[in-house]
Scaffold this motif. Structure first.
Motif, PDB file in Angstrom:
ATOM      1  N   ASP A   1      15.598 -22.761  22.755  1.00 24.05           N
ATOM      2  CA  ASP A   1      14.578 -22.231  21.975  1.00 24.05           C
ATOM      3  C   ASP A   1      14.685 -22.862  20.610  1.00 24.05           C
ATOM      4  O   ASP A   1      14.539 -22.086  19.550  1.00 24.05           O
ATOM      5  CB  ASP A   1      14.505 -20.801  21.911  1.00 24.05           C
ATOM      6  N   ILE A   2      14.774 -24.285  20.611  1.00 23.35           N
ATOM      7  CA  ILE A   2      14.951 -24.905  19.301  1.00 23.35           C
ATOM      8  C   ILE A   2      13.544 -25.142  18.657  1.00 23.35           C
ATOM      9  O   ILE A   2      12.446 -25.755  19.130  1.00 23.35           O
ATOM     10  CB  ILE A   2      15.588 -26.291  19.529  1.00 23.35           C
ATOM     11  N   HIS A   3      13.382 -24.850  17.390  1.00 24.81           N
ATOM     12  CA  HIS A   3      11.988 -25.120  16.721  1.00 24.81           C
ATOM     13  C   HIS A   3      12.342 -25.439  15.163  1.00 24.81           C
ATOM     14  O   HIS A   3      12.716 -24.443  14.383  1.00 24.81           O
ATOM     15  CB  HIS A   3      11.149 -23.739  16.933  1.00 24.81           C
ATOM     16  N   PHE A   4      11.949 -26.495  14.800  1.00 24.26           N
ATOM     17  CA  PHE A   4      11.834 -26.631  13.213  1.00 24.26           C
ATOM     18  C   PHE A   4      11.130 -27.870  13.110  1.00 24.26           C
ATOM     19  O   PHE A   4      10.337 -28.430  13.907  1.00 24.26           O
ATOM     20  CB  PHE A   4      13.381 -27.193  12.831  1.00 24.26           C
ATOM     21  N   CYS A   5      10.681 -28.331  11.989  1.00 26.22           N
ATOM     22  CA  CYS A   5      10.084 -29.439  11.289  1.00 26.22           C
ATOM     23  C   CYS A   5      10.853 -30.111  10.193  1.00 26.22           C
ATOM     24  O   CYS A   5      11.453 -29.397   9.471  1.00 26.22           O
ATOM     25  CB  CYS A   5       8.874 -28.870  10.613  1.00 26.22           C
ATOM     26  N   VAL A   6      10.603 -31.636  10.301  1.00 28.24           N
ATOM     27  CA  VAL A   6      11.057 -32.350   9.038  1.00 28.24           C
ATOM     28  C   VAL A   6      10.043 -32.839   8.464  1.00 28.24           C
ATOM     29  O   VAL A   6       9.277 -33.684   9.198  1.00 28.24           O
ATOM     30  CB  VAL A   6      12.043 -33.351   9.933  1.00 28.24           C
ATOM     31  N   GLU A   7       9.822 -32.546   7.177  1.00 28.75           N
ATOM     32  CA  GLU A   7       8.637 -33.556   6.406  1.00 28.75           C
ATOM     33  C   GLU A   7       9.083 -34.900   6.198  1.00 28.75           C
ATOM     34  O   GLU A   7      10.272 -35.454   6.320  1.00 28.75           O
ATOM     35  CB  GLU A   7       8.637 -32.565   4.967  1.00 28.75           C
ATOM     36  N   LYS A   8       7.711 -35.630   6.162  1.00 31.63           N
ATOM     37  CA  LYS A   8       7.884 -37.209   6.027  1.00 31.63           C
ATOM     38  C   LYS A   8       8.645 -37.426   4.634  1.00 31.63           C
ATOM     39  O   LYS A   8       8.694 -36.757   3.510  1.00 31.63           O
ATOM     40  CB  LYS A   8       6.758 -37.710   5.810  1.00 31.63           C
ATOM     41  N   GLY A   9       9.677 -38.153   4.673  1.00 28.43           N
ATOM     42  CA  GLY A   9      10.460 -38.783   3.431  1.00 28.43           C
ATOM     43  C   GLY A   9      11.886 -37.809   3.259  1.00 28.43           C
ATOM     44  O   GLY A   9      12.372 -38.165   2.256  1.00 28.43           O
ATOM     45  N   LYS A  10      12.020 -36.991   4.170  1.00 28.15           N
ATOM     46  CA  LYS A  10      13.154 -36.116   3.959  1.00 28.15           C
ATOM     47  C   LYS A  10      14.414 -36.586   4.747  1.00 28.15           C
ATOM     48  O   LYS A  10      14.191 -37.108   6.017  1.00 28.15           O
ATOM     49  CB  LYS A  10      12.858 -34.722   4.268  1.00 28.15           C
ATOM     50  N   ILE A  11      15.584 -36.121   4.570  1.00 28.16           N
ATOM     51  CA  ILE A  11      16.772 -36.511   5.276  1.00 28.16           C
ATOM     52  C   ILE A  11      17.383 -35.124   5.908  1.00 28.16           C
ATOM     53  O   ILE A  11      17.547 -34.270   5.059  1.00 28.16           O
ATOM     54  CB  ILE A  11      17.933 -37.243   4.224  1.00 28.16           C
ATOM     55  N   LEU A  12      17.342 -34.802   7.144  1.00 25.98           N
ATOM     56  CA  LEU A  12      18.000 -33.788   7.812  1.00 25.98           C
ATOM     57  C   LEU A  12      19.421 -33.895   8.171  1.00 25.98           C
ATOM     58  O   LEU A  12      19.505 -34.933   8.753  1.00 25.98           O
ATOM     59  CB  LEU A  12      16.853 -33.266   8.838  1.00 25.98           C
ATOM     60  N   GLY A  13      20.241 -32.919   7.784  1.00 22.55           N
ATOM     61  CA  GLY A  13      21.456 -33.071   8.574  1.00 22.55           C
ATOM     62  C   GLY A  13      21.572 -32.032   9.596  1.00 22.55           C
ATOM     63  O   GLY A  13      21.372 -30.921   9.336  1.00 22.55           O
ATOM     64  N   ILE A  14      22.182 -32.343  10.721  1.00 23.08           N
ATOM     65  CA  ILE A  14      22.409 -31.418  11.837  1.00 23.08           C
ATOM     66  C   ILE A  14      23.942 -31.369  11.869  1.00 23.08           C
ATOM     67  O   ILE A  14      24.664 -32.365  12.010  1.00 23.08           O
ATOM     68  CB  ILE A  14      21.839 -32.051  13.284  1.00 23.08           C
ATOM     69  N   ILE A  15      24.443 -30.212  11.755  1.00 27.82           N
ATOM     70  CA  ILE A  15      25.847 -29.815  11.658  1.00 27.82           C
ATOM     71  C   ILE A  15      26.025 -28.552  12.480  1.00 27.82           C
ATOM     72  O   ILE A  15      25.194 -28.174  13.069  1.00 27.82           O
ATOM     73  CB  ILE A  15      26.078 -29.397  10.297  1.00 27.82           C
ATOM     74  N   GLY A  16      27.395 -28.460  12.768  1.00 27.75           N
ATOM     75  CA  GLY A  16      27.905 -27.501  13.858  1.00 27.75           C
ATOM     76  C   GLY A  16      28.935 -27.847  14.525  1.00 27.75           C
ATOM     77  O   GLY A  16      29.402 -29.260  14.681  1.00 27.75           O
TER      78      GLY A  16
END
Length: 258
Positions: free
Chosen positions: A19-34
């Motif tokens: 159940d993974i749900h998220f958005c990334v806006e244009k021009g952004k840098i998203l970091g996935i950690i864990g």
């Protein structure tokens, strides 16, 4: 720009993502950690269409990724795995040139534009002096930089980088992340990075997604995620969170448990 809609992935009896749900806006840098085994790399593979989810979908610019042809998706999105390039008997320049494949038509290519994109990618990643060296003679870190150069030569709108600083020493780690940030500033592109170093994630990402056991624990701004109690619950070690004296961002110190 990117929307991950209720993604779940089951392989046999094991649910890898839930159940993974998220958005990334244009021009952004998203970091996935864990922590290790939390599903970070698997999520990158789903976003890039290397894995098909059991349920849910991924859209880029409002269009489901399954609707893109392979070449059209490659013009939108470039992916670098944590393994980078294998030690193949081809030169660095030839390896980086593979990033131009999405723009080639049958018996036709824009040679000048290809050469410009390849040279720019080599310069950005500090590989100009190694351009004619075979990959098989390079270190793991140098091959990793070659893989990133190949992705940049692809001229994508989205970069998906799975642990891009693997095998790199501190100087090159910062250098590669600087390249990603500069690429974003120049092109307005969007980047999704899997990172183990939480301090680098805090410094280079606009927002962070914290995963545990195939689920999203928290998604938000850097100050919201780099928080001692939250990280202690996920990693099992309570860090000391301080403020960087120059960047004014949260940074982590660790201390012995006894």
């Amino acid at each position: 720009m990117i929307e991950v809609c209720d993604i779940s992935l089951r392989i046999g009896q094991h649910e890898i993502l839930h159940d993974i749900h998220f958005c990334v806006e244009k021009g952004k840098i998203l970091g996935i950690i864990g922590p290790n085994g939390s599903g970070k790399s698997t999520l990158i593979k789903v976003i890039s269409r290397l894995l098909v989810p059991s349920s849910g979908m991924v859209t880029v610019d409002g269009r489901e990724i399954s609707a893109y042809s392979p070449k059209m998706l490659a013009r939108k999105m470039a992916v670098v795995s944590q393994e980078g390039f294998a030690p193949l008997p081809i030169t660095v320049r030839e390896a980086v040139a593979m990033g131009r494949y999405p723009y080639h038509r049958l018996f036709r290519s824009n040679v000048a534009r290809d050469a410009e994109a390849i040279q720019r990618a080599l310069m950005r990643t500090g590989l100009t002096g190694l351009a004619d060296q075979p990959l098989e003679k390079l270190s793991g870190g140098e091959r990793q930089r070659a893989a990133i150069a190949c992705a940049l030569a692809q001229e994508p709108e989205v970069l998906l980088l799975d642990e891009p600083t693997t095998y790199l020493d501190i100087g090159y780690q910062i250098g590669i992340l600087d390249v990603v940030r500069e690429w974003r500033q120049e092109t307005g592109g969007t980047a999704v990075l899997v990172l183990h170093d939480l301090n680098l994630a805090a410094q280079y990402c606009d927002c962070l997604l914290l995963m545990e056991n195939g689920k999203i624990t928290q998604y938000g701004g850097v100050e919201e995620i780099i928080e001692a109690n939250l990280l202690a619950g996920v990693y099992g070690v309570k860090p000391l969170v301080i403020t960087h004296p120059n960047l004014h961002l949260p940074q982590i110190l660790l201390e012995r448990s006894s």
